[in-house]
Scaffold this motif. Structure first.
Motif, mmCIF file in Angstrom:
data_model
loop_
_atom_site.group_PDB
_atom_site.id
_atom_site.type_symbol
_atom_site.label_atom_id
_atom_site.label_comp_id
_atom_site.label_asym_id
_atom_site.label_seq_id
_atom_site.Cartn_x
_atom_site.Cartn_y
_atom_site.Cartn_z
ATOM 1 N N HIS A 142 38.091 35.677 32.952
ATOM 2 C CA HIS A 142 39.125 36.504 33.161
ATOM 3 C C HIS A 142 38.304 38.127 32.263
ATOM 4 C CE1 HIS A 142 41.783 35.362 35.524
ATOM 5 N NE2 HIS A 142 42.121 34.996 34.821
ATOM 6 N N ALA A 143 37.791 38.054 30.744
ATOM 7 C CA ALA A 143 37.340 38.507 30.301
ATOM 8 C C ALA A 143 35.735 39.606 30.487
ATOM 9 C CB ALA A 143 37.176 37.969 28.525
ATOM 10 N N ASN A 158 36.716 41.750 34.260
ATOM 11 C CA ASN A 158 37.813 43.625 32.929
ATOM 12 C C ASN A 158 36.515 43.660 32.048
ATOM 13 O OD1 ASN A 158 40.203 41.986 34.121
ATOM 14 N ND2 ASN A 158 40.431 41.149 31.644
ATOM 15 N N SER A 159 35.594 43.140 32.092
ATOM 16 C CA SER A 159 33.991 43.867 31.319
ATOM 17 C C SER A 159 33.593 44.315 32.834
ATOM 18 C CB SER A 159 33.634 43.565 30.371
ATOM 19 O OG SER A 159 34.215 42.728 29.352
ATOM 20 N N VAL A 205 34.662 45.892 35.272
ATOM 21 C CA VAL A 205 35.232 46.565 35.748
ATOM 22 C C VAL A 205 35.774 47.570 35.176
ATOM 23 C CG1 VAL A 205 37.602 47.175 36.555
ATOM 24 C CG2 VAL A 205 36.998 45.504 36.913
ATOM 25 N N LYS A 239 41.249 41.159 43.667
ATOM 26 C CA LYS A 239 40.580 42.134 42.232
ATOM 27 C C LYS A 239 40.416 43.218 42.634
ATOM 28 C CE LYS A 239 39.883 40.248 38.106
ATOM 29 N NZ LYS A 239 40.523 41.445 36.987
#
Length: 507
Positions: free
Chosen positions: A314-315, A318-319, A321, A379
């Motif tokens: 998930h990290a 998110n990066s 995005v 997403k």
């Protein structure tokens, strides 16, 4: 006158012969180490004087032993030889040159005590017997020998598949007063394998000084894996020496056990944060080998912390995005040449996609990837950015979708029908658009495997869902040709199931 002249030559010779001493009696051979009597007679030497105490510098070496191979008979044990040789037994083999005259036969009790002066150490596996005459010294060193002699025995059997040299090494250590440095030098000359054999013999004889010397040497040198297995086996069989094993056990098992799952998460996190591409690739291969199902380095499904791996996933997403948000300004949608932009703005996206795909493959291999499919389908921010960024950047997102399509087609992802269709709704159309770029820049992706995976995954949906997606593919393929994946085989299967061999038909 003749009467006054000297004696005749014959008389003189007779008187000389009468004054000569009688020759010594012939001596029998002593054991197998005595000299031939003819050799002694030829030398015309007088009888040996009674033995005198030798000064310390002339003493023979302290070890007195004889090694017999299987099949040979000791001359001492041979009755016929014993009858001929009498009861002559050498005190030290290394100092024997010739035997003294045979003494008178001793009484029966003395003969029993005489035979007990020699201790026999027998290496069972090799069939070798070592005879030691310094029994008292060995008695002090070995608890096992002490027990055997207390029980009126004279032979100690040593089990184990050890070499004769290791067996001999232990007995020599018993008979010599060595400090720790000298003992280390002795063991170093033989190497690790012989030291392990010496440790096994010392443990069998309960020879504490030998055990400690072997342990100190082995703790200071490296071993290979086969030697490590033997050491582990020895330590597990002799728990009474647990205190002596402390330093060696520290090399074989951690004092404070740490979960391998926690360490794997730390390794994975370090790789995703790394900046050297070549090093990251090598480290990924290393971790893949550790996490492989056939690996000898990991045991049990509980060794992988699913929750922690998903946190890293998930990290990364998110990066991703955030980087796509920046790339929408740096790389316009009409930019179609990678060389005109350069690698700078794209390196972050390439790295994150590579890391995400690697983590996803780990989850798939461990049958934990279903949650990722759901997260990827939801997403929406990345889906909306896909249309705003140049295809040379956005096709990287389809690399993640490609991994999911292939895993679904191979049956390695077991998502529910709703989740599978949700994923197709989100990423099937972007795949049709990006397939040409994936073909031109595969980066290790097998395009034919991807086409087959998309088709097989699509056929797991309902017929109505298949019809909707295949009609969309049909339209795109008619306009783009091989820039789209070839799903003709899946289309034929869907058509046959829907109109030729459906459940409602009589055929």
């Amino acid at each position: 006158m003749p009467t006054t002249t000297s004696a005749s030559p014959a008389a003189t010779a007779h008187r000389r012969r009468s004054r000569r001493k009688a020759p010594p009696p012939r001596q029998p051979w002593c054991c197998s180490f005595g000299l031939d009597p003819s050799t002694a007679a030829a030398s015309r030497s007088p009888l040996p004087a009674p033995p005198r105490a030798k000064p310390p510098h002339q003493l023979a070496p302290p070890l007195s032993r004889r090694i017999r191979s299987p099949g040979r008979v000791s001359p001492i044990d041979d009755p016929s030889f014993a009858a001929a040789a009498g009861s002559c037994v050498s005190a030290r083999l290394s100092s024997v040159t010739k035997c003294p005259p045979p003494p008178p036969p001793p009484p029966a009790a003395a003969a029993v005590d005489r035979t007990r002066e020699t201790l026999r150490l027998r290496l069972v596996d090799k069939g070798v017997v070592l005879e030691v005459e310094e029994v008292e010294r060995v008695r002090r060193e070995s608890k096992v020998v002490r027990k055997v002699l207390r029980g009126r025995g004279s032979e100690v059997a040593v089990e184990g598949k050890v070499e004769v040299e290791s067996f001999r090494e232990v007995v020599e250590m018993m008979l010599e007063d060595e400090d720790e440095t000298a003992a280390m030098r002795r063991l170093a000359r033989g190497g690790v394998a012989r030291a392990i054999g010496a440790l096994e013999v010392s443990l069998s004889l309960m020879f504490d000084r030998g055990v400690n010397n072997c342990l100190k040497y082995l703790e200071a040198v490296p071993w290979n894996e086969s030697e490590e297995d033997i050491i582990k086996k020895l330590l597990s069989q002799h728990s009474s020496y647990k205190a002596a094993f402390r330093n060696l056990l520290a090399r074989l098992q951690p004092q404070r056990p740490t979960s391998s799952a926690e360490l794997v998460v730390e390794l994975v996190d370090s790789i995703t944060k790394g900046t050297n591409n070549n090093a990251r690739k090598e480290l990924r291969n290393l971790v893949n080998g550790i996490l492989s199902k056939s690996s000898v380095y990991i045991k049990g499904d509980k060794e992988l912390d699913k929750r922690s791996i998903y946190c890293i996933c998930h990290a990364c997403l998110n990066s991703l995005v955030g980087l796509f948000d920046e790339s929408s300004d740096l790389v316009p949608a009409d930019q179609t040449s990678i060389s005109s932009v350069g690698k700078g703005p794209l390196e972050g996206i390439y790295k994150l996609v590579e890391d995400t795909n690697w983590l996803l493959q780990i989850l798939i291999d461990w049958q934990m990837g279903e949650e990722f499919v759901d997260a990827w389908a939801n997403k929406k921010a990345l889906r909306s950015m896909h249309e705003q960024v140049s295809p040379m950047v956005r096709h990287e997102l389809s690399r993640i979708s490609a991994t999911i399509f292939i895993a679904m087609g191979n049956g390695k992802l077991h998502c529910t029908g709703d989740k599978r269709f949700s994923f197709f709704q989100a990423w099937f159309r972007p795949m049709l658009v990006d397939f040409g770029w994936l073909r031109r820049y595969p980066k290790g992706l097998n395009v034919m495997t991807l086409e087959e995976g998309i088709g097989q995954a699509l056929l797991t949906l309902t017929l109505a869902q298949q019809q909707m997606l295949l009609m969309e593919w049909f339209e795109a393929f008619s306009g783009q040709g091989r820039e789209c994946p070839n799903l003709m085989r899946a289309f034929q299967v869907w058509w046959r199931r829907s109109f030729v061999r459906s459940l409602g038909s009589s055929s």
